[in-house]
Design a protein around this motif. Structure first.
Motif, short mmCIF file in Angstrom:
data_model
loop_
_atom_site.label_atom_id
_atom_site.label_comp_id
_atom_site.label_asym_id
_atom_site.label_seq_id
_atom_site.Cartn_x
_atom_site.Cartn_y
_atom_site.Cartn_z
N SER A 179 0.84 -1.19 0.00
CA SER A 179 0.00 0.00 0.00
C SER A 179 0.87 1.24 0.00
CB SER A 179 -0.92 0.01 1.23
OG SER A 179 -0.18 0.35 2.39
N GLU A 180 0.27 2.37 -0.32
CA GLU A 180 0.99 3.65 -0.29
C GLU A 180 1.42 4.00 1.13
OE1 GLU A 180 2.26 5.43 -2.45
OE2 GLU A 180 1.27 5.00 -4.35
N ALA A 181 0.73 3.44 2.12
CA ALA A 181 1.05 3.74 3.52
C ALA A 181 2.50 3.37 3.86
CB ALA A 181 0.10 3.01 4.45
N GLU A 182 3.05 2.37 3.17
CA GLU A 182 4.43 1.97 3.43
C GLU A 182 5.40 3.08 3.04
OE1 GLU A 182 5.58 -1.97 2.15
OE2 GLU A 182 3.49 -2.62 2.20
N SER A 183 5.17 3.70 1.88
CA SER A 183 6.03 4.80 1.46
C SER A 183 5.79 6.04 2.31
CB SER A 183 5.78 5.13 -0.01
OG SER A 183 6.23 4.09 -0.84
N GLU A 184 4.52 6.32 2.61
CA GLU A 184 4.18 7.51 3.40
C GLU A 184 4.79 7.45 4.78
OE1 GLU A 184 -0.16 8.61 1.45
OE2 GLU A 184 -0.05 7.20 3.12
N LEU A 185 4.93 6.25 5.34
CA LEU A 185 5.54 6.10 6.66
C LEU A 185 6.91 6.74 6.72
CD1 LEU A 185 5.62 4.76 9.52
CD2 LEU A 185 6.55 2.72 8.39
N TYR A 186 7.68 6.60 5.64
CA TYR A 186 9.04 7.14 5.62
C TYR A 186 9.06 8.67 5.54
CZ TYR A 186 10.92 2.44 5.21
OH TYR A 186 11.27 1.14 5.47
#
Length: 360
Positions: A179-186
């Motif tokens: 999910s995009e949430a993985e990239s947004e976490l960073y």
């Protein structure tokens, strides 16, 4: 091949591959209308979660799904879990699955796997932002064909992730860019970040800047990896990863699971254009209504059927290191033989009535 004739012995070893215009007239020969395939390889599954089919509502997004997993996993007894695992293992056999890349968090699935004719390659999964070592998973290494793997790029702190990646030569199976949430976490934003903030989790790996950068800086270039899901992978991620690794990188797609959780689709055309090594998986009962490989194949419309069938057979065998014996129909091998029925053979396309079943 059109009109193939495959001769096997009583153990399923292929003795001869030929063609015959009228196989229904040959003595001691079974005749089928359809497409003959080698046995299927389900490269990514969580057999131990088979009991969770229908327990998590679909379409609520990845972070909601991840939170719900913690709530529903303990609703069932050990016997209910075992019955569900045996049911799914039997379903795999009926459909013609001969090998599975299976994720395990504990020992509960090994009794079923040990009695099954299916070859299970087990990844003992390490996860948890407060997990400091692999002591919980190390006893699982006593079981055949089992190795350690980190769960994902977002669920382990830096030291432990790097330690697992640096030791051993076995394939790593890593949930990646689901999910995009993985990239947004960073970037310290998004639903995954908000969840971690709310429950008090801290992350010591955000300095990498992105999931793909963390991967290439943490995993030795000679370590083979299988990246699972890949819904939000971009060309820049592919370039970075393929430039780093000298060992094979395999990209496992689980389209039914992605649709169930968040209605996302993997970038199939981008992966094809980049010449990626693609294989297929069903993921878990918690995120898949059927766990049937034919449904995964049906969702990948637009890709030539022959190519999709390679992903479900040879691609998975290569990913799990079993291509010396599985994945292709060749004389001297014992790969299993599967019949694909109900396909539109004029268009070479699957239909809603297409099914897969084991013959040998």
């Amino acid at each position: 091949m059109r009109h193939p004739l495959v001769e096997v012995d009583e153990r399923g070893t292929i003795l001869r591959i030929d063609t015959c215009e009228a196989p229904d007239r040959e003595p001691l020969t079974e005749f089928y209308a359809g497409i003959l395939l080698p046995g299927l390889v389900n490269a990514h599954c969580h057999l131990e979660l088979s009991c969770l089919q229908g327990q998590i509502p679909p379409g609520e997004g990845f972070s909601a799904f991840a939170r719900a997993m913690g709530e529903v996993r303990h609703r069932f007894s050990e016997s209910e879990y075992e019955q569900a695992m045996r049911r799914i293992d039997a379903q795999f056999r009926e459909e013609g699955v001969v090998a599975v890349g299976d994720i395990s968090n504990d020992a509960q699935s090994f009794a079923v796997k040990g009695e099954s004719p299916i070859h299970y390659k087990t990844f003992a999964e390490v996860y948890g932002l407060r997990t400091e070592d692999c002591s919980r998973q190390e006893p699982l290494l006593a079981y055949p064909h089992t190795s350690l793997t980190p769960h994902s790029i977002y669920s382990l702190q830096d030291r432990l992730f790097r330690t697992i990646a640096a030791h051993g030569r076995e394939l790593l199976s890593i949930h990646f860019m689901e999910s995009e949430a993985e990239s947004e976490l960073y970037s310290c934003k998004g639903p995954l970040w908000e969840w971690y903030e709310r429950v008090g989790f801290s992350c010591d790996f955000l300095h990498y800047g992105s999931p793909s950068q963390r991967l290439v800086e943490s995993v030795p270039k000679e370590r083979p990896v299988m990246l699972v899901h890949n819904c939000c992978v971009k060309k820049s991620d592919l370039d970075r990863i393929l430039e780093h690794f000298t060992a094979p990188v395999h990209w496992c797609l689980c389209p039914a699971s992605n649709r169930y959780i968040s209605h996302l689709e993997p970038p199939v055309e981008l992966l094809r254009q980049m010449g990626a090594n693609i294989c297929l998986g069903t993921d878990s009962g918690a995120s898949n209504a059927t766990l049937r490989m034919v449904d995964e194949l049906r969702l990948l419309k637009g890709v030539p059927l022959e190519e999709r069938l390679r992903w479900a057979t040879q691609g998975g065998a290569r990913a799990l290191g079993l291509d010396h014996s599985l994945g292709t129909l060749e004389v001297g091998r014992c790969p299993g033989i599967v019949l694909l029925e109900g396909a539109d053979l004029a268009r070479m396309e699957l239909t809603e009535g297409s099914t897969l079943r084991r013959l040998v």
